[in-house]
Scaffold this motif. Structure first.
Motif, PDB file in Angstrom:
ATOM      1  N   VAL A   1       0.851  -1.144   0.107  1.00 42.77           N
ATOM      2  CA  VAL A   1       0.051   0.058   0.106  1.00 42.77           C
ATOM      3  C   VAL A   1       0.762   1.260   0.221  1.00 42.77           C
ATOM      4  N   GLY A   2       2.023   1.312   0.705  1.00 43.70           N
ATOM      5  CA  GLY A   2       2.811   2.153   0.996  1.00 43.70           C
ATOM      6  C   GLY A   2       3.399   2.470  -0.425  1.00 43.70           C
ATOM      7  N   VAL A   3       4.311   1.781  -1.301  1.00 46.80           N
ATOM      8  CA  VAL A   3       4.819   1.847  -2.594  1.00 46.80           C
ATOM      9  C   VAL A   3       3.832   2.384  -3.233  1.00 46.80           C
ATOM     10  N   VAL A   4       2.604   1.799  -3.736  1.00 43.26           N
ATOM     11  CA  VAL A   4       1.733   2.221  -4.610  1.00 43.26           C
ATOM     12  C   VAL A   4       1.174   3.707  -4.130  1.00 43.26           C
ATOM     13  N   GLY A   5       0.870   3.970  -2.884  1.00 44.82           N
ATOM     14  CA  GLY A   5       0.455   5.185  -2.371  1.00 44.82           C
ATOM     15  C   GLY A   5       1.458   6.246  -2.665  1.00 44.82           C
ATOM     16  N   LEU A   6       2.659   6.097  -2.489  1.00 43.49           N
ATOM     17  CA  LEU A   6       3.606   6.879  -2.628  1.00 43.49           C
ATOM     18  C   LEU A   6       3.979   7.264  -4.295  1.00 43.49           C
ATOM     19  N   PHE A   7       3.879   6.348  -4.915  1.00 43.96           N
ATOM     20  CA  PHE A   7       4.128   6.356  -6.375  1.00 43.96           C
ATOM     21  C   PHE A   7       2.830   7.392  -6.725  1.00 43.96           C
TER      22      PHE A   7
ATOM     23  N   ILE B   1       8.786   3.635   2.387  1.00 41.00           N
ATOM     24  CA  ILE B   1       9.443   4.866   2.036  1.00 41.00           C
ATOM     25  C   ILE B   1      10.637   4.670   1.661  1.00 41.00           C
ATOM     26  N   GLY B   2      11.441   3.500   2.447  1.00 45.18           N
ATOM     27  CA  GLY B   2      12.628   3.209   1.883  1.00 45.18           C
ATOM     28  C   GLY B   2      12.848   2.610   0.580  1.00 45.18           C
ATOM     29  N   VAL B   3      11.742   1.562   0.524  1.00 44.19           N
ATOM     30  CA  VAL B   3      11.717   0.834  -1.046  1.00 44.19           C
ATOM     31  C   VAL B   3      11.339   1.887  -2.078  1.00 44.19           C
ATOM     32  N   TRP B   4      10.647   2.659  -1.828  1.00 42.29           N
ATOM     33  CA  TRP B   4      10.193   3.492  -2.662  1.00 42.29           C
ATOM     34  C   TRP B   4      11.323   4.507  -3.233  1.00 42.29           C
ATOM     35  N   ILE B   5      12.241   4.928  -2.178  1.00 46.17           N
ATOM     36  CA  ILE B   5      13.460   5.756  -2.581  1.00 46.17           C
ATOM     37  C   ILE B   5      14.373   4.981  -3.444  1.00 46.17           C
ATOM     38  N   LEU B   6      14.784   3.724  -3.111  1.00 46.96           N
ATOM     39  CA  LEU B   6      15.618   2.910  -3.822  1.00 46.96           C
ATOM     40  C   LEU B   6      14.978   2.589  -5.206  1.00 46.96           C
ATOM     41  N   ILE B   7      13.776   2.439  -5.538  1.00 43.93           N
ATOM     42  CA  ILE B   7      13.194   1.968  -6.860  1.00 43.93           C
ATOM     43  C   ILE B   7      13.282   3.305  -7.544  1.00 43.93           C
TER      44      ILE B   7
END
Length: 109
Positions: free
Chosen positions: A35-41, A86-92
C-alpha cells in the motif's frame, strides 16, 4: 534443635490462557509495504502534477500517519510496512532515475 520452617503458601499453578496464545501486534507488514509503495507512487506522480509545492505537505502527512499507525499496537505492523515502503520507494525511484540519466545523459549537459 531442628525446627521445621513455617509453611509458606505456594501460588496456585497458572491456568492455561482461555483464548489461545497471545496475539502478535496487528496488521500486515507486507500489506503496508504494498500500500505504501503504490500510495507514494500515486502521491508523487499524480499529486506532483496537481498540487505542485503542496506535495511536500502531503508527504509529511503520509509520514506522520505512518508513524502514528506504527506506534499503535493494533496497527503497528501495517504502520511499520508503510515506513519501510518509504525506503523501498526511494530505492526504486533512485534506480529508475539513475538508469534514465545513464541512458540519455543529464539534462542540459
Amino acid at each position: 534443635m531442628s525446627e521445621k520452617p513455617p509453611d509458606i503458601p505456594q501460588p496456585p499453578p497458572s491456568a492455561p490462557e482461555p483464548h489461545g496464545p497471545p496475539r502478535r501486534p496487528g496488521g500486515s507488514i507486507l500489506l503496508g509495504i504494498g500500500v505504501g509503495v503504490v500510495g507514494l507512487f500515486l502521491l508523487f506522480l499524480v499529486g506532483g502534477n496537481l498540487f505542485g509545492p503542496g506535495i511536500l505537505v502531503a508527504a509529511l502527512v503520509y509520514l506522520v500517519g505512518a508513524i502514528v499507525l506504527a506506534v499503535r499496537p493494533r496497527t503497528s505492523r501495517f504502520g511499520a510496512g508503510l515506513l519501510i515502503a518509504i525506503g523501498v520507494w526511494i530505492l526504486i525511484g533512485a534506480g529508475i532515475c539513475v538508469s534514465y540519466f545513464a541512458q540519455f545523459g543529464s539534462p542540459g549537459g
